[in-house]
Motif scaffolding. Structure first.
Motif, PDB file in Angstrom:
ATOM      1  N   THR A 258       4.626  -1.736  -4.386  1.00 39.77           N
ATOM      2  CA  THR A 258       5.893  -1.070  -4.150  1.00 39.77           C
ATOM      3  C   THR A 258       6.111  -0.923  -2.655  1.00 39.77           C
ATOM      4  O   THR A 258       5.134  -0.870  -1.895  1.00 39.77           O
ATOM      5  CB  THR A 258       5.899   0.317  -4.841  1.00 39.77           C
ATOM      6  N   MET A 259       7.380  -0.886  -2.241  1.00 37.36           N
ATOM      7  CA  MET A 259       7.690  -0.640  -0.826  1.00 37.36           C
ATOM      8  C   MET A 259       8.212   0.786  -0.650  1.00 37.36           C
ATOM      9  O   MET A 259       7.784   1.507   0.222  1.00 37.36           O
ATOM     10  CB  MET A 259       8.729  -1.665  -0.350  1.00 37.36           C
ATOM     11  N   TRP A 260       9.148   1.197  -1.555  1.00 47.74           N
ATOM     12  CA  TRP A 260       9.773   2.514  -1.444  1.00 47.74           C
ATOM     13  C   TRP A 260       9.573   3.385  -2.677  1.00 47.74           C
ATOM     14  O   TRP A 260      10.271   4.373  -2.844  1.00 47.74           O
ATOM     15  CB  TRP A 260      11.273   2.355  -1.123  1.00 47.74           C
ATOM     16  N   GLY A 261       8.649   3.005  -3.527  1.00 49.54           N
ATOM     17  CA  GLY A 261       8.251   3.912  -4.610  1.00 49.54           C
ATOM     18  C   GLY A 261       8.953   3.727  -5.942  1.00 49.54           C
ATOM     19  O   GLY A 261       8.560   4.367  -6.922  1.00 49.54           O
ATOM     20  N   SER A 262       9.983   2.879  -6.005  1.00 49.33           N
ATOM     21  CA  SER A 262      10.712   2.754  -7.281  1.00 49.33           C
ATOM     22  C   SER A 262       9.869   2.046  -8.340  1.00 49.33           C
ATOM     23  O   SER A 262       9.763   2.511  -9.484  1.00 49.33           O
ATOM     24  CB  SER A 262      12.023   1.989  -7.066  1.00 49.33           C
ATOM     25  N   THR A 263       9.263   0.933  -7.952  1.00 50.44           N
ATOM     26  CA  THR A 263       8.418   0.209  -8.912  1.00 50.44           C
ATOM     27  C   THR A 263       7.236   1.097  -9.316  1.00 50.44           C
ATOM     28  O   THR A 263       6.776   1.074 -10.458  1.00 50.44           O
ATOM     29  CB  THR A 263       7.946  -1.125  -8.302  1.00 50.44           C
ATOM     30  N   ASN A 312      13.001 -10.713  -0.770  1.00 52.98           N
ATOM     31  CA  ASN A 312      13.542 -12.034  -0.423  1.00 52.98           C
ATOM     32  C   ASN A 312      13.638 -12.951  -1.641  1.00 52.98           C
ATOM     33  O   ASN A 312      13.204 -14.093  -1.624  1.00 52.98           O
ATOM     34  CB  ASN A 312      12.706 -12.676   0.684  1.00 52.98           C
ATOM     35  N   GLY A 313      14.168 -12.390  -2.704  1.00 55.14           N
ATOM     36  CA  GLY A 313      14.471 -13.188  -3.894  1.00 55.14           C
ATOM     37  C   GLY A 313      13.284 -13.470  -4.793  1.00 55.14           C
ATOM     38  O   GLY A 313      13.417 -14.158  -5.803  1.00 55.14           O
ATOM     39  N   SER A 314      12.108 -12.918  -4.463  1.00 54.08           N
ATOM     40  CA  SER A 314      10.946 -13.190  -5.323  1.00 54.08           C
ATOM     41  C   SER A 314      10.019 -11.976  -5.362  1.00 54.08           C
ATOM     42  O   SER A 314      10.416 -10.874  -5.017  1.00 54.08           O
ATOM     43  CB  SER A 314      10.217 -14.432  -4.822  1.00 54.08           C
ATOM     44  N   TRP A 344      19.682  -6.204  -5.141  1.00 57.17           N
ATOM     45  CA  TRP A 344      20.914  -6.936  -5.448  1.00 57.17           C
ATOM     46  C   TRP A 344      20.615  -8.105  -6.388  1.00 57.17           C
ATOM     47  O   TRP A 344      20.544  -7.894  -7.603  1.00 57.17           O
ATOM     48  CB  TRP A 344      21.665  -7.330  -4.162  1.00 57.17           C
ATOM     49  N   GLY A 345      20.348  -9.293  -5.888  1.00 58.63           N
ATOM     50  CA  GLY A 345      20.198 -10.430  -6.824  1.00 58.63           C
ATOM     51  C   GLY A 345      18.943 -10.381  -7.697  1.00 58.63           C
ATOM     52  O   GLY A 345      18.836 -11.076  -8.699  1.00 58.63           O
ATOM     53  N   GLY A 346      17.952  -9.579  -7.328  1.00 57.53           N
ATOM     54  CA  GLY A 346      16.686  -9.567  -8.090  1.00 57.53           C
ATOM     55  C   GLY A 346      15.897 -10.857  -7.891  1.00 57.53           C
ATOM     56  O   GLY A 346      16.196 -11.656  -6.996  1.00 57.53           O
TER      57      GLY A 346
END
Ligand code: FMN
Ligand code: FE2
Ligand code: FE2
Length: 395
Positions: A258-263, A312-314, A344-346
């Motif tokens: 995770t980067m910001w805790g959401s995952t 970055n899309g992945s 955004w795009g996931g």
């Protein structure tokens, strides 16, 4: 240290590497040993050497029994550097010794150490070497651990020296299985199997079944790493059979980053739902965790749930490294699921699903993704995923 005798005139002459913390990328928090064995009869045979920084310790250990010039045979069960890189040093002194190895073993030794004036004797499965009153027999064991690998069996004493098979990365002052904490021993044996031998499960089953047909029924199993199985050889053989056949327990492993805790919030909701149903669950944030430890937990788990934010899309870089590592090791018969947060795009969930499917693993679809931070409702979806996994574990 006292000389350790496995049987009359069969000595452990290996070394303990207390401080090893990284064995080709495998975190070895308990260090390791490089085991070598010396069989003294009318002829004298050294079975395997040790990693080169320890070459003089190996030589000193041998000299407590006999001179290096007295060695008649040096058996090379495996050319990997942790076992062969003291060979040149030993052979400088062991002028009369013949190197006994498999056909691929010889090719590997020449490639690693160049053309030397060494005498070679190539052996294959079933070949015997008489030392006088005692006999060594050889069993080729390709891919356990490398194509060149072989086992050496001291027939009269029923001692199997299978090199990397049945090992553990465990540095201790004890040399035998009955002298150490059993939980620690099996923990390290499982970690070793999961990270080093798991891809070769079917070969392991076949090799174990082949041994009694060759009249090899070991009383002692003396591997090249860790302690020697003198009291419970069947314990490790049975464990290898069970692991190789894909034995699992009702256990789930969640690996995420995770980067910001959401995952991470998603991971915790999935974890809670599984734990509340009484199923054991282990959670690892990948960049704070060790690959080898995670693989040990996955070995007996029924479900593996992987989470990654989209970058970055992945997938996040540690998760992509983890997936490459885990699919290469080919764990059998697991339930796989993926989840993650995106902006955004996931792309992470799609990339994880594709990676697992391409590797031939069955993945629960669709993967679970939420935009930015999960809402309460979306955390409910995470819990539902956890419950679905529990149902599959219990099915
Ligand atoms: C460096 C970086 C690159 C990102 N690239 C993408 C992207 O290509 N596509 C996307 O959908 N979201 C992208 N995001 C947004 C994250 O996926 C989003 O913030 C997500 O909620 C992060 O989950 P986390 O809190 O578990 O780290 C990016 C975020 C960062 C910090
Ligand atoms: Fe090896
Ligand atoms: Fe090894």
């Amino acid at each position: 240290m006292n000389l350790v005798e496995l049987a009359e005139k069969v000595y452990w002459v290996g070394v303990v590497d207390w401080n090893l913390r990284d064995f080709h990328g495998y975190e070895t928090r308990r260090g390791t040993t490089y085991n070598a064995y010396l069989v003294v009869d009318a002829k004298t045979a050294l079975v395997d050497t040790v990693k080169y920084p320890f070459k003089t310790s190996l030589a000193d250990n041998i000299r407590r029994v006999t001179s290096l010039e007295n060695l008649d045979y040096v058996i090379v069960n495996h050319v990997e550097m942790d076992h062969s890189s003291s060979l040149s040093y030993i052979m400088q002194h062991a002028k009369n010794a013949t190197i006994v190895t498999s056909r691929r073993g010889k090719a590997g030794l020449v490639k690693y150490y160049g053309e030397n004036e060494w005498n070679f004797q190539i052996v294959k499965t079933g070949d015997e070497l008489s030392l006088g009153n005692r006999t060594l027999r050889f069993v080729e064991a390709p891919m356990l651990h490398w194509p060149d690998s072989m086992f050496t069996y001291l027939q009269e004493d029923k001692i199997l020296m299978p090199n990397d098979a049945f090992g553990q990365h465990l540095a201790t002052s004890q040399r035998f299985d009955d002298e150490v904490d059993q939980a620690v021993l099996m923990d390290e044996a499982a970690k070793y199997y999961a990270n080093i031998l798991m891809p070769f499960a079917s070969l392991i089953i076949r090799k174990i079944e082949e041994l009694p047909k060759l009249n090899i029924n070991p009383r002692i199993i003396a591997p090249s790493h860790g302690v020697i199985w003198r009291s419970h050889p069947s314990k490790i053989v049975n464990a290898y059979l069970e692991w190789s056949k894909g034995k699992t327990s009702n256990k789930a492993v969640i690996v995420y980053d995770t980067m910001w805790g959401s995952t991470q919030k998603m991971a915790m909701a999935i974890c809670d739902a599984i734990a509340e149903k009484g199923i054991e669950v282990h959670v690892y944030q990948m960049r704070r965790s060790d690959f080898a430890e995670i693989l040990k937990e996955i070995l007996e788990a029924k479900a593996v749930i992987v989470g990654s934010p989209t970058v970055n899309g992945s997938m996040f870089q540690t998760i992509s490294a983890f997936l490459r590592y885990v699919t290469g090791l080919k764990p059998k018969g697991k339930i796989w699921a993926v989840f993650g947060s995106y902006g955004w795009g996931g792309g992470a969930v799609r990339a994880m699903t594709e990676h697992l499917k391409t590797a031939g693993f069955e993945v629960l679809e669709p993967g679970l993704q939420v935009q930015y931070a999960p809402t309460l409702e979306e955390l409910g979806k995470c819990r539902e995923l956890g419950e679905k996994i529990v149902n599959q574990i219990q099915a």
